[in-house]
Write a protein that holds these residues in place. Structure first.
Motif, mmCIF file in Angstrom:
data_model
loop_
_atom_site.group_PDB
_atom_site.id
_atom_site.type_symbol
_atom_site.label_atom_id
_atom_site.label_comp_id
_atom_site.label_asym_id
_atom_site.label_seq_id
_atom_site.Cartn_x
_atom_site.Cartn_y
_atom_site.Cartn_z
ATOM 1 N N THR A 181 -34.346 20.409 30.947
ATOM 2 C CA THR A 181 -35.114 21.331 31.934
ATOM 3 C C THR A 181 -36.210 20.696 32.442
ATOM 4 O O THR A 181 -36.221 20.840 33.655
ATOM 5 N N GLY A 182 -37.081 19.933 31.724
ATOM 6 C CA GLY A 182 -38.159 19.180 32.397
ATOM 7 C C GLY A 182 -39.365 20.134 32.653
ATOM 8 O O GLY A 182 -39.348 21.403 32.215
ATOM 9 N N CYS A 183 -40.144 19.390 33.386
ATOM 10 C CA CYS A 183 -41.437 20.195 33.659
ATOM 11 C C CYS A 183 -41.676 20.170 35.207
ATOM 12 O O CYS A 183 -42.814 19.999 35.769
ATOM 13 N N ALA A 208 -34.212 23.324 27.119
ATOM 14 C CA ALA A 208 -32.842 23.002 27.589
ATOM 15 C C ALA A 208 -31.703 23.947 27.234
ATOM 16 O O ALA A 208 -30.787 24.146 27.999
ATOM 17 N N LEU A 209 -31.713 24.246 26.105
ATOM 18 C CA LEU A 209 -30.754 25.532 25.771
ATOM 19 C C LEU A 209 -30.807 26.543 26.695
ATOM 20 O O LEU A 209 -29.915 27.156 27.052
ATOM 21 N N ALA A 210 -31.898 27.093 26.846
ATOM 22 C CA ALA A 210 -32.225 28.274 27.777
ATOM 23 C C ALA A 210 -31.973 28.184 29.099
ATOM 24 O O ALA A 210 -31.140 28.765 29.597
ATOM 25 N N PHE A 211 -32.136 26.890 29.624
ATOM 26 C CA PHE A 211 -31.667 26.560 30.965
ATOM 27 C C PHE A 211 -30.175 26.336 31.071
ATOM 28 O O PHE A 211 -29.600 27.160 31.931
ATOM 29 N N ILE A 247 -30.951 33.226 27.878
ATOM 30 C CA ILE A 247 -31.942 32.409 27.731
ATOM 31 C C ILE A 247 -32.492 32.517 26.230
ATOM 32 O O ILE A 247 -33.472 31.984 25.518
ATOM 33 N N LYS A 248 -31.619 33.586 25.422
ATOM 34 C CA LYS A 248 -32.459 34.128 24.151
ATOM 35 C C LYS A 248 -32.343 32.767 23.024
ATOM 36 O O LYS A 248 -33.085 32.679 22.032
ATOM 37 N N ARG A 249 -31.536 31.725 23.339
ATOM 38 C CA ARG A 249 -31.659 30.528 22.609
ATOM 39 C C ARG A 249 -32.717 29.665 22.546
ATOM 40 O O ARG A 249 -33.038 28.805 21.607
ATOM 41 N N GLY A 250 -33.469 29.783 23.591
ATOM 42 C CA GLY A 250 -34.703 28.955 23.911
ATOM 43 C C GLY A 250 -36.066 29.417 23.317
ATOM 44 O O GLY A 250 -36.930 28.900 23.421
ATOM 45 N N GLY A 251 -35.841 30.782 22.763
ATOM 46 C CA GLY A 251 -37.092 31.552 22.285
ATOM 47 C C GLY A 251 -37.849 32.259 23.343
ATOM 48 O O GLY A 251 -37.919 31.939 24.605
ATOM 49 N N LEU A 252 -38.836 33.121 22.784
ATOM 50 C CA LEU A 252 -39.459 34.053 23.512
ATOM 51 C C LEU A 252 -38.854 34.771 24.845
ATOM 52 O O LEU A 252 -39.297 34.850 25.898
ATOM 53 N N ALA A 253 -37.459 34.764 24.490
ATOM 54 C CA ALA A 253 -36.617 35.375 25.694
ATOM 55 C C ALA A 253 -36.880 36.741 26.257
ATOM 56 O O ALA A 253 -37.006 37.040 27.216
#
Length: 457
Positions: A181-183, A208-211, A247-253
């Motif tokens: 994902t990066g910034c 990265a998982l969310a993206f 995007i739920k695997r990335g948290g705070l979805a």
């Protein structure tokens, strides 16, 4: 007794989004023109139809390798290799004359070229919008705090570089990765903004998982602005629950999906508003819009017609204006906006995250008992020399993640403590550290006879 009326969950979500989203513009009666894929430098400026999104069973499921996960966790920018897409695009309808394409080709620059070019000067008039974070560009919130000095910045940069290697800003923006994902170190400003949003308050692996979830769910663009990244217009038109699932695997979805949808709706409406000004030939409008060449104006109209969502017009604004434009979007604060400025727009800007804030407090670069991450950004943006902002940002993050003595919640009992720290003689570590909570806090007796632990250690 007055009856309580409870809103449904859907109504609540609608209320949240309504506060940030402008009313959609009326659809245009004419059919949007298509541009053939013959424009030069198709990496970032050619146009085409939206990619065809196949069924889930036919999509390629990209797995993250160990090296890519390490890269995602190590650095905030995108240095991962691109995964070749497996999605197919629809055939472009022939409808634009070659003469028109040739005219656009002569006058338009690619997004990547714009990202690496020196920003054009824009109107320097003060914005009428109030800064929601109470930051005044060029003025530190701690005028009586003389740290850090330029010499101190040079010394810390030298010491950290001796351990973590010399950090040099890239001459050109790398192509977008589909696994890291990066910034925000990607050519498209909108892509950079959303990647940085997804990376906030989570690990590089989770972001990265969310993206990757968005890539798998909505497909990627093969043409035009944002080529090689997610089809953001498909995300905009999707139900909120689909974005959440992606995007739920990335948290705070729950929070990020709502912010993401609201941002894309706002950008779409802004793009259509700019298009209407250009089509009508109005003299009044944003300063950057009025300064465009005729070819650039036609390019922006075509992008809006094809629903290529874009924030690339921010290249033409000065740093203060860009900051004000970015922080108006839901979920976007100074840190995210500063990352977009630093990595995508390639402007000197010192974004402050939790690692940077911790180390700068230990170095005495900000008042440890007064500063927050936001006020630290305002102070360090003024005090740190421009030519060191990129390297120090990267070095502090890398050091804050890897140094046994400068990691969060560390102490003499931490693994690797005896290895020392290259800036040990410059820092004064404060806050909770490993091993300091071994003894129980003193017991404090309440008036009701119960015992409670004192909150202070």
């Amino acid at each position: 007794m007055e009856r309580r009326i409870t809103r449904s969950a859907a109504a609540k979500e609608a209320a949240i989004l309504a506060s940030a989203i402008k009313t959609s513009e009326k659809e245009f009666a004419t059919k949007p023109p298509n541009l053939q894929d013959e424009l030069p430098n198709q990496q970032s400026s050619s146009l085409g139809n939206k990619p065809k999104i196949g069924p889930a069973s036919k999509r390629r499921k990209t797995k993250l390798s160990a090296s890519e996960i390490n890269a995602a966790n190590e650095l905030p920018h995108n240095l991962g290799s691109s995964v070749k897409p497996t999605y197919k695009t629809k055939a472009v309808s022939p409808g634009v004359k070659k003469e028109t394409i040739g005219t656009l080709a002569d006058e338009l620059e690619s997004t990547a070229e714009k990202a690496s070019a020196v920003p054009r000067s824009a109107s320097t008039g003060k914005s009428k919008k109030a800064n929601p974070y109470r930051l005044t560009p060029g003025i530190t919130p701690f005028p009586d705090w003389p740290h850090p000095t330029p010499d101190a910045c040079e010394e810390v940069n030298r010491l950290l570089s001796s351990v973590h290697g010399e950090i040099v800003p890239p001459a050109t923006i790398p192509e977008p990765s589909l696994t890291v994902t990066g910034c925000g170190e990607v050519p498209s400003v909108l892509d950079a903004l959303i990647r940085t949003l997804l990376s906030g308050a989570t690990s590089g692996n989770n972001s990265a998982l969310a993206f990757n979830g968005l890539v798998q769910k909505f497909g990627i663009l093969h043409e035009g602005i944002g080529k090689g990244s997610v089809n953001w217009d498909a995300v905009r038109q999707a139900p909120l629950k689909d974005v959440f699932e992606a995007i739920k695997r990335g948290g705070l979805a729950d929070i990020k999906s709502k912010s993401l949808k609201a941002i894309l709706d706002m950008v779409h409406n802004e793009n259509q508003e700019r298009r209407e000004i250009l089509v009508k030939g109005e003299d009044a409008g944003p300063s950057d819009l009025m300064q465009k060449s005729e070819g650039s104006k036609q390019y922006e109209i075509a992008c809006a017609d094809q629903h290529f969502l874009s924030l690339n017009h921010l290249h033409a604004l000065n740093t203060e204006q860009v900051m004000e434009e970015l922080v108006k979007y839901p979920g976007i604060g100074p840190k995210t906006a500063a990352c977009v400025l630093l990595f995508c727009l390639q402007r000197p800007c010192f974004a402050v995250d939790t690692h940077i804030f911790r180390i700068c407090k230990w170095l005495g670069w900000v008042p440890p008992d007064k500063a927050t991450e936001i006020t630290a950004f305002g102070h360090l943006e003024v005090r740190i020399p421009n030519h060191l902002k990129y390297s120090l940002h990267q070095l502090f993050i890398r050091h804050g993640k890897t140094c046994p003595r400068c990691r969060a919640i560390t102490g003499q009992s931490s693994a690797g403590w005896d290895e020392g720290c290259v800036i040990d003689h410059l820092v004064k570590r404060t806050g909770k550290r490993k091993g300091e909570l071994a003894t129980s806090p003193p017991v404090k007796r309440k008036s009701n006879g119960r015992q409670t632990r004192n909150a202070k250690v």
